[in-house]
Write an enzyme that holds these catalytic residues in place. Sequence first.
Site, PDB file in Angstrom:
ATOM      1  N   ASP A  57      43.812  44.910  34.489  1.00  0.00           N
ATOM      2  CA  ASP A  57      42.481  45.484  34.269  1.00  0.00           C
ATOM      3  C   ASP A  57      42.530  46.647  33.284  1.00  0.00           C
ATOM      4  OD1 ASP A  57      41.233  43.696  35.960  1.00  0.00           O
ATOM      5  OD2 ASP A  57      41.442  44.974  37.721  1.00  0.00           O
ATOM      6  N   LYS A 140      34.854  39.845  47.794  1.00  0.00           N
ATOM      7  CA  LYS A 140      35.410  39.087  46.667  1.00  0.00           C
ATOM      8  C   LYS A 140      36.727  38.459  47.118  1.00  0.00           C
ATOM      9  CE  LYS A 140      36.592  39.367  41.772  1.00  0.00           C
ATOM     10  NZ  LYS A 140      37.911  38.721  41.899  1.00  0.00           N
ATOM     11  N   CYS A 436      79.409  35.120  54.450  1.00  0.00           N
ATOM     12  CA  CYS A 436      78.378  35.383  55.456  1.00  0.00           C
ATOM     13  C   CYS A 436      78.673  36.704  56.160  1.00  0.00           C
ATOM     14  CB  CYS A 436      78.342  34.241  56.471  1.00  0.00           C
ATOM     15  SG  CYS A 436      77.243  34.547  57.870  1.00  0.00           S
TER      16      CYS A 436
END
Length: 712
Positions: A57, A140, A436
């Site tokens: 924006d 919205k 691991c």
Amino acid sequence: MVQKNEHQGGQSQHSLFAAGPTGEERRRVQWLTAELERHNHLYHTLDRPEISDDQFDALFRELQDLETRWPELRSLHSPTLRVGGGLLEGLAKKAHSLQMYGLDNVFSAGQWQEFAERMARAWGGDVNGPLPESFWCDPKLDGLALEIIYADGVLQEALTRGDGEVGEVVTDAVRTIRTVPLRLAGPGPFPARLEVRGEVVMYKNDFAVLNEKQEALGLKTFANPRNAAAGTLRQLDTAIIGSRPLRFLAYSLGQALWTPAPVCLLQSEVMSRLREYGFLTPPDGRLCSSVAEVEEYAQWVREHRAAFPMEIDGAVAKLDNLEAQQALGFTARAPRFAVAFKFPAELAQTLLKDIEIQVGRTGVLTPVAMLEPVSVGGVMVSRATLHNEDEIRNRDVRVGDTVMVRRAGDVIPEVVGPVLEKRPENAREYVFPHTCPACGQPAYREEGEAAWRCENMACSAIRLRAITHFVSKAGLDIAGVGQKWIEQLVTSGRVQSPADLFTLTVQELLGFERMGEVLAHKFVDALARAVHSATLPRLISALGIRHVGEQTARTLALHFETLDELENAGAETLLSLPDVGPEVASSIHNFFNSPANREQLERFRALGLWPRGGRSGGGSSGSTGEGGLASGPLAGKNILFTGTLSMPRSEAEKLAETAGATPLGGVSKKLDYLVAGEKAGSKLEKAQALGVTVLTEEEFMTMLREAKAASE
């Protein structure tokens, strides 16, 4: 974005004092145009945004300001003149009969006042009288815009917004969305043509469940609900689309040929009519009678944003009077009669203290950010996902960084990225482990996958997750046997596999902290009941075979009578089934080839946990014991529940399974019975169109009683 373009005297400042734009301004416009187009493509077409809405924006506002100051710099392909992104090549394209516009944005009360004043000036009050000041307002939605076209009340076609003028044809996909009426509800008459516009969304809770399932199956998870909704709708496989919880919420109309239906003259009437026709609409929409009331509504939505079931990123206000809307018309990219109040993204900054690895039940190693606790959207967050090794590298996240955190979909916390200007000198790059952390065994990463996995299926962490999954709702759904008890039992060494659970005694359980005699008896009884009531689809799902979820488990149980048959099935047989591809077939083959898995299955058989499915239709272990009902009107039938029932749907499905029926996930030609509760929607319509027998809940209960009587 809305800006006040007028200056005192009605002239631009630059028109008086400057001959034209500078070279730097020209280069900036060219860069902004290209950069915004790139981000448009990433967001609207690829669903892979690289910047936040706020950042986009800001760039958009900067370009608008420069183009307002120097109109000659605006190119024909400027992002300010179009909406959305390009089109995917894999989908057919079609022009909208009326363009689908975006909305201009306002970010403050002052900008909203300016927009309202501009509307009044464009209306021309001296000639037309005062502008009607009633506005329809609603949240919205942050989803994928869609247009669904009905002819005489019947769904004909569905298009995505695309670039606003041409959309992608997604009719077959949309037909699978349960909230989309295939035929408009009500007695009619219906409009000759009605273009219903709205948003496809995924509710936040549904999104969390979907990502859990994706992760459990070793599949890619989604960044947020919008990406999940957009990615799902663009799937070419309608079976996948139908299995995901999409919803369509309607909020406006395109072309409407009302005759012979009554005409709507107000937006508020349109919303009421849409609900009458069977559509969901955005929650908490309301009619506001003044500019000030609209501002109050937008503030209310912002304050209650976290409480909405779906992601929202603002509020929308549009003139209620449709004639006034038509008179005001549109700019090149947006209506003059409507605007969006945009809210800032819900982000927070905090310290990334460490990164830990979490081991999933299929061995996936997931990096988890350990954070200094921070409030994000009203929720305290101290852990957030980093997804995988690639995401850590791509986002350049380091231990010791100050990071931006958001709740993806307002549900799952995730690290967006580092605040580079706050990076300390001792920030440490994270090296992803190739062993691991739980068992120390090597990890591996398959080609084409982002995840590292532990290859030791005897790993304690995998064992804990696998046993927890076995008793969960996605498995046998054994009430009262929760994760905390599983953790104690596994840690003690008493339970090392799901089969061990069924050998527990009351006396043994009494030795565990906070386990009283009453609770111990309930625990053992629940496990005993599960042996007799387990169905083949539930047991297959509970086994945790990689890539085999609940729906695939149901498919397998329909085609194979026992686990023995499934084990002996060849690749060609498996690949002929609707939910089974090469990866799934390979996973099934690997599972049954494991000596440890075969040993556990033999223990299940010895315990009596060996349900039948497929052609036997019994569905449960009890077909050879106490719980299942191998005869009666429901035995061997496929059943589906829709609408609101007097009991939870999961309970109804369990009752059906114990009567020998197999619950399905959607309507198809294979369905024998649809049990329709109140407010049954598109499933009911589709079932009726296919000639499926529709039952009321009372009729279903009568058949259950008949099934029980037949077994006695």
